[in-house]
Design a protein around this motif. Sequence first.
Motif, PDB file in Angstrom:
ATOM      1  N   VAL A  45       0.724  -1.352   0.004  1.00 47.39           N
ATOM      2  CA  VAL A  45       0.155  -0.076  -0.140  1.00 47.39           C
ATOM      3  C   VAL A  45       0.797   1.098  -0.027  1.00 47.39           C
ATOM      4  O   VAL A  45       0.635   2.293  -0.623  1.00 47.39           O
ATOM      5  CB  VAL A  45      -0.987   0.013   1.195  1.00 47.39           C
ATOM      6  N   LEU A  46       2.032   1.252   0.766  1.00 41.36           N
ATOM      7  CA  LEU A  46       2.694   2.433   0.895  1.00 41.36           C
ATOM      8  C   LEU A  46       3.477   2.616  -0.463  1.00 41.36           C
ATOM      9  O   LEU A  46       3.573   3.695  -0.893  1.00 41.36           O
ATOM     10  CB  LEU A  46       3.941   2.336   1.956  1.00 41.36           C
ATOM     11  N   THR A  47       4.120   1.531  -1.156  1.00 38.58           N
ATOM     12  CA  THR A  47       4.690   1.664  -2.327  1.00 38.58           C
ATOM     13  C   THR A  47       3.844   2.465  -3.615  1.00 38.58           C
ATOM     14  O   THR A  47       4.243   3.071  -4.167  1.00 38.58           O
ATOM     15  CB  THR A  47       4.903   0.226  -2.787  1.00 38.58           C
ATOM     16  N   GLY A  48       2.548   1.932  -3.272  1.00 35.00           N
ATOM     17  CA  GLY A  48       1.718   2.463  -4.644  1.00 35.00           C
ATOM     18  C   GLY A  48       1.307   3.896  -4.110  1.00 35.00           C
ATOM     19  O   GLY A  48       1.136   4.832  -5.221  1.00 35.00           O
ATOM     20  N   LEU A  49       1.205   3.993  -2.965  1.00 37.68           N
ATOM     21  CA  LEU A  49       0.745   5.726  -2.332  1.00 37.68           C
ATOM     22  C   LEU A  49       2.027   6.347  -2.730  1.00 37.68           C
ATOM     23  O   LEU A  49       1.878   7.629  -3.437  1.00 37.68           O
ATOM     24  CB  LEU A  49       0.644   5.487  -0.910  1.00 37.68           C
ATOM     25  N   MET A  50       3.297   5.905  -2.397  1.00 39.04           N
ATOM     26  CA  MET A  50       4.341   6.794  -2.673  1.00 39.04           C
ATOM     27  C   MET A  50       4.733   7.102  -4.238  1.00 39.04           C
ATOM     28  O   MET A  50       5.110   8.352  -4.535  1.00 39.04           O
ATOM     29  CB  MET A  50       5.598   5.961  -2.105  1.00 39.04           C
ATOM     30  N   ALA A  51       4.545   6.032  -5.069  1.00 38.87           N
ATOM     31  CA  ALA A  51       4.566   6.296  -6.423  1.00 38.87           C
ATOM     32  C   ALA A  51       3.622   7.411  -6.820  1.00 38.87           C
ATOM     33  O   ALA A  51       3.776   8.306  -7.896  1.00 38.87           O
ATOM     34  CB  ALA A  51       4.319   4.936  -7.255  1.00 38.87           C
ATOM     35  N   SER A  52       2.150   7.261  -6.324  1.00 42.54           N
ATOM     36  CA  SER A  52       1.171   8.336  -6.860  1.00 42.54           C
ATOM     37  C   SER A  52       1.750   9.632  -6.440  1.00 42.54           C
ATOM     38  O   SER A  52       1.473  10.578  -7.313  1.00 42.54           O
ATOM     39  CB  SER A  52      -0.129   7.645  -6.118  1.00 42.54           C
ATOM     40  N   ILE A  53       2.069   9.928  -5.166  1.00 40.36           N
ATOM     41  CA  ILE A  53       2.345  11.179  -4.536  1.00 40.36           C
ATOM     42  C   ILE A  53       3.327  11.765  -5.436  1.00 40.36           C
ATOM     43  O   ILE A  53       3.386  12.770  -5.908  1.00 40.36           O
ATOM     44  CB  ILE A  53       2.741  10.903  -3.073  1.00 40.36           C
ATOM     45  N   ILE A  54       4.646  11.149  -5.848  1.00 40.33           N
ATOM     46  CA  ILE A  54       5.542  11.550  -6.485  1.00 40.33           C
ATOM     47  C   ILE A  54       5.186  11.804  -7.749  1.00 40.33           C
ATOM     48  O   ILE A  54       5.680  12.857  -8.580  1.00 40.33           O
ATOM     49  CB  ILE A  54       6.927  10.410  -6.485  1.00 40.33           C
ATOM     50  N   SER A  55       4.332  11.093  -8.429  1.00 42.35           N
ATOM     51  CA  SER A  55       3.928  11.226 -10.082  1.00 42.35           C
ATOM     52  C   SER A  55       3.226  12.627  -9.736  1.00 42.35           C
ATOM     53  O   SER A  55       3.480  13.358 -10.771  1.00 42.35           O
ATOM     54  CB  SER A  55       3.103  10.240 -10.478  1.00 42.35           C
ATOM     55  N   GLN A  56       2.242  12.857  -8.880  1.00 43.23           N
ATOM     56  CA  GLN A  56       1.818  14.169  -8.722  1.00 43.23           C
ATOM     57  C   GLN A  56       2.693  15.315  -8.501  1.00 43.23           C
ATOM     58  O   GLN A  56       2.257  16.539  -8.966  1.00 43.23           O
ATOM     59  CB  GLN A  56       0.429  14.230  -7.851  1.00 43.23           C
ATOM     60  N   TYR A  57       3.643  15.170  -7.625  1.00 44.46           N
ATOM     61  CA  TYR A  57       4.640  16.307  -7.374  1.00 44.46           C
ATOM     62  C   TYR A  57       5.321  16.691  -8.721  1.00 44.46           C
ATOM     63  O   TYR A  57       5.513  17.804  -8.802  1.00 44.46           O
ATOM     64  CB  TYR A  57       5.644  15.741  -6.450  1.00 44.46           C
ATOM     65  N   ILE A  58       5.879  15.849  -9.353  1.00 42.85           N
ATOM     66  CA  ILE A  58       6.524  16.195 -10.775  1.00 42.85           C
ATOM     67  C   ILE A  58       5.916  16.694 -11.637  1.00 42.85           C
ATOM     68  O   ILE A  58       6.495  17.154 -12.630  1.00 42.85           O
ATOM     69  CB  ILE A  58       7.362  14.958 -11.120  1.00 42.85           C
ATOM     70  N   LYS A  59       4.460  16.735 -11.334  1.00 38.95           N
ATOM     71  CA  LYS A  59       3.557  17.454 -12.699  1.00 38.95           C
ATOM     72  C   LYS A  59       3.236  18.972 -12.115  1.00 38.95           C
ATOM     73  O   LYS A  59       2.670  19.485 -12.929  1.00 38.95           O
ATOM     74  CB  LYS A  59       2.296  16.571 -12.851  1.00 38.95           C
ATOM     75  N   ARG A  60       3.694  19.082 -10.983  1.00 41.88           N
ATOM     76  CA  ARG A  60       3.448  20.558 -10.363  1.00 41.88           C
ATOM     77  C   ARG A  60       4.536  21.402 -10.365  1.00 41.88           C
ATOM     78  O   ARG A  60       5.551  20.943 -10.317  1.00 41.88           O
ATOM     79  CB  ARG A  60       2.898  20.296  -9.021  1.00 41.88           C
ATOM     80  N   ASP A  61       3.991  22.676 -10.633  1.00 35.98           N
ATOM     81  CA  ASP A  61       5.121  23.811 -10.402  1.00 35.98           C
ATOM     82  C   ASP A  61       5.637  24.037  -9.019  1.00 35.98           C
ATOM     83  O   ASP A  61       6.623  24.214  -8.592  1.00 35.98           O
ATOM     84  CB  ASP A  61       4.818  25.055 -11.089  1.00 35.98           C
ATOM     85  N   ASN A  62       4.591  24.183  -8.078  1.00 37.11           N
ATOM     86  CA  ASN A  62       4.832  24.260  -6.710  1.00 37.11           C
ATOM     87  C   ASN A  62       4.472  23.009  -6.101  1.00 37.11           C
ATOM     88  O   ASN A  62       3.486  22.665  -5.598  1.00 37.11           O
ATOM     89  CB  ASN A  62       3.909  25.489  -6.358  1.00 37.11           C
ATOM     90  N   SER A 122       4.312  10.619   2.025  1.00 37.53           N
ATOM     91  CA  SER A 122       3.547   9.363   1.637  1.00 37.53           C
ATOM     92  C   SER A 122       3.585   8.418   3.110  1.00 37.53           C
ATOM     93  O   SER A 122       2.461   7.857   3.328  1.00 37.53           O
ATOM     94  CB  SER A 122       4.522   8.514   0.414  1.00 37.53           C
ATOM     95  N   VAL A 123       4.667   8.627   3.685  1.00 37.66           N
ATOM     96  CA  VAL A 123       4.860   7.967   4.994  1.00 37.66           C
ATOM     97  C   VAL A 123       3.826   8.552   5.777  1.00 37.66           C
ATOM     98  O   VAL A 123       3.096   8.005   6.562  1.00 37.66           O
ATOM     99  CB  VAL A 123       6.128   8.019   5.396  1.00 37.66           C
ATOM    100  N   PHE A 124       3.954  10.007   5.656  1.00 40.64           N
ATOM    101  CA  PHE A 124       2.686  10.603   6.794  1.00 40.64           C
ATOM    102  C   PHE A 124       1.117  10.299   6.513  1.00 40.64           C
ATOM    103  O   PHE A 124       0.631   9.845   7.438  1.00 40.64           O
ATOM    104  CB  PHE A 124       3.167  12.144   6.729  1.00 40.64           C
ATOM    105  N   ILE A 125       0.927  10.486   5.415  1.00 42.40           N
ATOM    106  CA  ILE A 125      -0.499  10.022   4.809  1.00 42.40           C
ATOM    107  C   ILE A 125      -0.688   8.610   5.232  1.00 42.40           C
ATOM    108  O   ILE A 125      -1.784   8.126   5.608  1.00 42.40           O
ATOM    109  CB  ILE A 125      -0.651  10.196   3.228  1.00 42.40           C
ATOM    110  N   HIS A 126       0.183   7.805   4.990  1.00 42.41           N
ATOM    111  CA  HIS A 126      -0.034   6.147   5.195  1.00 42.41           C
ATOM    112  C   HIS A 126      -0.317   5.944   6.594  1.00 42.41           C
ATOM    113  O   HIS A 126      -1.140   5.415   6.903  1.00 42.41           O
ATOM    114  CB  HIS A 126       1.254   5.502   4.750  1.00 42.41           C
ATOM    115  N   SER A 127       0.442   6.667   7.552  1.00 46.33           N
ATOM    116  CA  SER A 127       0.083   6.552   8.569  1.00 46.33           C
ATOM    117  C   SER A 127      -1.087   7.077   9.386  1.00 46.33           C
ATOM    118  O   SER A 127      -1.799   6.367  10.190  1.00 46.33           O
ATOM    119  CB  SER A 127       1.299   6.997   9.568  1.00 46.33           C
TER     120      SER A 127
END
Length: 521
Positions: free
Chosen positions: A450-467, A487-492
């Motif tokens: 679950v953490l692995t999928g979440l982390m990939a998702s959060i990072i994919s969204q970050y690299i699409k953002r300017d801020n 990701s770790v914080f959200i997961h927890s």
Amino acid sequence: MKEYILTREEIKRYEDNAMSVLGLKQEVLMERAAVAILNYILEQFPNKNRNIIVVCGMSNNGADGIATARLLKEYGYNSFIYLCGGQTKCSEVYKNQLNIASYYAIPIVDNLNDEYDIIIDAIFGFGLNRPIEGDIAEVINKLNSKRGYKISIDIPSGIECDTGNVLGTAFNADTTVTFGFYKRGHYLRDGLIHSGTIVKRNIGINEYCFLDRKPEMFMYIYDDSHTSRIDIGRNEMGNKGSFGKVLIIAGREDMSGACVLAAKSALRSGCGMVAVLTEESNRTILISALPECIVYSYKDESEIDTVFAQAEKWADVIAVGPGIGVDNIGLKLTRLSIFNSNKPLIVDADAINILARNKRLKIQLLDRLGNSDTHRTLIFTPHIKEFARLSEKPMEKIISDKAGVCQFFSRQFHCVLALKDAYTVVCENDNIYINIISNDAMATAGSGDVLTGLMASIISQYIKRDNILEHPNATKEDFPFFGAVMSVFIHSRAGLKAAEMNGRSYMIASDVIEKFGEVLI
């Protein structure tokens, strides 16, 4: 809320800055520390018909204790002082506090045979760096055996400030009242047990004392009353391509759950599209469980190169490892993920074990990451045993100096490391995050997927953002570290909500995913 966690050296530096640069006097800081302890006791124990013993060492921590005893007496409590060690070694500030206390007729007892309602530990502070032995060790052990409510000043005596290790013996506090900032020893190893409830009070050592050097470690504070959701950032005019495309390389014939959990986690945490590269036997299971998911599949090892090339070209972020096995197919999937792509990569589970087993592959990875021309974003997410194998460090070494070992590994591999544990540590060079939301319900199969999928998702969204974040100093280059942290914080947080609803024994990993909607906007 972001909170810094300090080492011994950082505390000393900021105290020196407060006095030499900001102009605060040591006596002022000491009095404010004593007032902080007094106020805590007034809040928690308003009935003043209580006997309070303050056990003082010969350090400045002991001087804080003497000042506390004086204020307690002034405010109507029955305070007593017990002195540990020879007064010939104490400072002038200490002697001055003892002299002031003498005018208040506070009893200085010569034994600890009586029982007290409250026991205050002011023996050693953050400067302790040697094992406690002899008479003082006996004093601490005797205090631990007593019934009174136990309070430590700043950090429990016997806890090493930087690692949380016990130095010989340690005071068992019900509450630790710490000053200015939390200390690493509060949240690492044995410090977790000995510190009890940690209460932070301001005495004048604050962020103005940082000058040009901020602390390395931080955490996010979350409590039951915190109801705000986390905003990763949504573009109202965006489309599914605006929120990132995640490729998850996971699962084998008998491990379909790993790819389902990771893919569902990614989809439920806001990325635009998710694809799974997996064995053909998992195709029907995936489409049935997650019709929103794209599936790239291979029937045997000979098809993997072609399928990987197609999937890698499509993706923004890749995660590899959950349930891929450690045989030749798992090795091939890991090797391709590492060397045949420049996309941000999360390495988890079996992919970590493959690297740990294959020294040549690990050396090749080190060479790639250490070369500025071939470097790429890499995030490792091992648990303690996996990390012991990967880092070739004994478990005891990792546990006894978690932050230090993580920092060394991160610098060695030029990577982000998220070391999963009850208190997960995320590290990249000088940035260290410790996640203090501990929840034993997360110790269940699939939580890591679950953490692995979440982390990939959060990072994919970050690299699409300017801020990328609310952090004012964050840059595009910071996204792997801050993405892993969030990701770790959200997961927890989601895990806490799932445990509250289902019970800590009943909860399963998929319950965590269902709570993302209560944590994320």
